[in-house]
Design a protein around this motif. Sequence first.
Motif, mmCIF file in Angstrom:
data_model
loop_
_atom_site.group_PDB
_atom_site.id
_atom_site.type_symbol
_atom_site.label_atom_id
_atom_site.label_comp_id
_atom_site.label_asym_id
_atom_site.label_seq_id
_atom_site.Cartn_x
_atom_site.Cartn_y
_atom_site.Cartn_z
ATOM 1 N N ARG A 102 31.148 29.874 33.302
ATOM 2 C CA ARG A 102 30.828 30.842 34.496
ATOM 3 C C ARG A 102 32.037 31.764 35.001
ATOM 4 N NH1 ARG A 102 26.622 31.683 38.399
ATOM 5 N NH2 ARG A 102 25.402 30.495 37.051
ATOM 6 N N SER A 135 38.204 32.195 43.252
ATOM 7 C CA SER A 135 37.605 31.029 42.662
ATOM 8 C C SER A 135 37.814 31.204 41.190
ATOM 9 C CB SER A 135 36.272 31.170 43.110
ATOM 10 O OG SER A 135 35.982 30.997 44.447
ATOM 11 N N VAL A 187 32.227 35.845 35.177
ATOM 12 C CA VAL A 187 32.545 36.337 36.386
ATOM 13 C C VAL A 187 33.826 37.406 36.036
ATOM 14 C CG1 VAL A 187 33.145 36.424 38.737
ATOM 15 C CG2 VAL A 187 31.678 34.921 38.059
ATOM 16 N N LEU A 209 32.792 40.632 35.153
ATOM 17 C CA LEU A 209 32.376 41.454 36.025
ATOM 18 C C LEU A 209 33.493 42.151 36.904
ATOM 19 C CD1 LEU A 209 29.465 39.286 37.186
ATOM 20 C CD2 LEU A 209 29.344 41.550 35.867
ATOM 21 N N LEU A 252 30.909 31.034 43.291
ATOM 22 C CA LEU A 252 30.627 31.626 41.834
ATOM 23 C C LEU A 252 29.126 31.467 41.565
ATOM 24 C CD1 LEU A 252 33.689 31.074 39.876
ATOM 25 C CD2 LEU A 252 33.145 33.115 41.489
ATOM 26 N N ARG A 253 28.417 30.418 42.223
ATOM 27 C CA ARG A 253 26.999 30.240 41.832
ATOM 28 C C ARG A 253 26.027 31.170 42.416
ATOM 29 N NH1 ARG A 253 25.245 24.840 40.765
ATOM 30 N NH2 ARG A 253 23.310 24.910 42.213
ATOM 31 N N ARG A 254 26.791 32.030 43.263
ATOM 32 C CA ARG A 254 25.907 33.280 43.935
ATOM 33 C C ARG A 254 25.898 34.441 42.963
ATOM 34 N NH1 ARG A 254 28.445 33.186 49.272
ATOM 35 N NH2 ARG A 254 29.130 35.428 48.928
ATOM 36 N N VAL A 255 26.922 34.428 41.891
ATOM 37 C CA VAL A 255 26.757 35.647 40.888
ATOM 38 C C VAL A 255 25.781 35.247 39.880
ATOM 39 C CG1 VAL A 255 28.235 37.029 39.560
ATOM 40 C CG2 VAL A 255 29.292 35.634 41.282
ATOM 41 N N TYR A 288 34.968 37.157 44.765
ATOM 42 C CA TYR A 288 35.043 35.984 43.459
ATOM 43 C C TYR A 288 36.287 35.792 42.964
ATOM 44 C CZ TYR A 288 30.272 37.072 44.757
ATOM 45 O OH TYR A 288 29.032 37.191 45.347
#
Lengths: 486, 95
Positions: free
Chosen positions: A371, A301, A375, A378, B41-44, A298
């Motif tokens: 969002r 992105s 992330v 994380l 990123l929607r999967r996180v 990720y």
Amino acid sequence: MSLATLSLSEVQSGFRSGAFSPVEYLEALEARIAALEPTVGAFLSRDLAPARAAAQAADVHLPLGGIPVGIKDAISVRGETCSCASKVLAGYRAPYDATVIARLRAAGAIPFGRLNMDELAMGSSTENSAWHPTRNPWDVTRIPGGSSGGSAASVAAREIPVALGSDTGGSIRQPAALCGCVGVKPSYGRVSRYGLGAFASSLDQIGPLARSVRDCAAVLNVIAGHDPRDSTSLDLEPEDFLAGLGRDDLKGVRLGKPKEYFIDGMDARVRNAVEAAIRRCEELGAEIVEISLPHTEYAVSTYYILSTAEASANLARLDGIRYGHRAQNPANLLDLYERTRAEGFGNEVKRRIILGTHVLSSGYYDAYYLRAQKVRTLIRRDFEAAFASVDAIVCPTSPEAALRLGERGQDLLKTYLADIFTIAANLAGICGLSVPCGFIEEGSVRLPVGLQFLGRALDEAKLLRIADTYERAEAWSSQAPPLETP
Amino acid sequence: MSDSVLDVESVARLARIALTPEETRAFADQIGRILEHIELLRRVDVSAVEPTAHANPVFNVLREDVPVEGLERDSALALAPRQAHHLIMVPKVVE
């Protein structure tokens, strides 16, 4: 043999013993630069007269006394052009010194030359420079990487002993890897960015590129430190990054090898070189531990949301009012803004500003920007968990060696994905460096491969120590590219 | 994010960049493909995660309220594309 090819410590010994003077050294560099620049194109400009005056007055007993340092075109040096390789800043001359420049001067160093880059640090090939591309000294049909491509190419070509670059998502480490030199991205907050053209302020760091880990450490010693003018710079006890260097083994060192950094899409020859380097670390006494950084996929992105969002805000200042390019005969203020920026920015910069503006725009902010910030948390936690059990992480710097100029074409996504191994360090704010770990053969040419070490935030001393031991156990860093000089 | 519609023309207007119709079309296509990738990123699961704005927990950096030397007026003004009478000249903004 030219003085230009000596290592930094050899040059310093030469100065201090009186074997040669800073002026003679500068002139030897200038002769080599003049001979090589038509081929390499690392510099946008250089001004010999003030550098010679500084060399004449140099106190060689200072930490970097009389040493010329090449400067990426994004870093302000008073009175010198600072275009960030963009037409929007054509002709702009910095009215003040960046803090890193003031620190270099105080340590006796001589800022010398403006080094090419991707426009406003956006890119990883230096082909996005508004002025001209820079070529890889190992094969001048290939890119040097980027965005600090001029810094890496000039150091690799032995045009300059050390250079400053900036790293937002790998812009020091990736060109260092592709050109076969060492590049260090310090931890976020370690080095002041005051006077650096801002790209993405939560990610940008200035750092050194040089021919050895030791030389990078010598420069980091000088440029690191608290600066009240950069509110993100940390007020820490000064450290001597040279002090711990010189160890001959890696006994007691635990190195994490992240499984997500050895992927199918990467060049198998690069992978082999990196695997061999990791085995070498093991032979030197390091314990290699398989680790996982589960959110790695990720990172790209996340990075392209956060960095473009920040860039869209930072670059709003380039509006044609107070400095830089201004469109002619504007009908009104809006027309002035819109045409100034249309004329001033290249395509990659426009694309990223538009992407960044989109992800910040009303209705999309939570879905994208917020969002991505979560992330990012994380990704940061992945590293925290890893560093609980290892001293440093070892992995490739780039999934591929230097491509030919134009080889990538217009495939943006593929270009962005190639940053995969470097950007997480910026998102997490940790330190990282790239050190040469071998070559791949491409026909009759050899192309350098970089080994990346990542360390926990503010753990540069340990990171440099580990990389220095590996570097001296091999001879990759001392190899020079096959450039013809008269 | 899947309902994200990228209107390059209006976003470019917000960003104060004049685009040609060719650029608008090309950017819509290129940036559209980046946005498709970002869908990842929607999967996180981020439901219980705090955002990270930047890497260091540094807050409210203040300094003493004392004047310090700044940029000299003339050297700042000298950078302006158009200036006169110690002022930066801009197009008329008030009718």
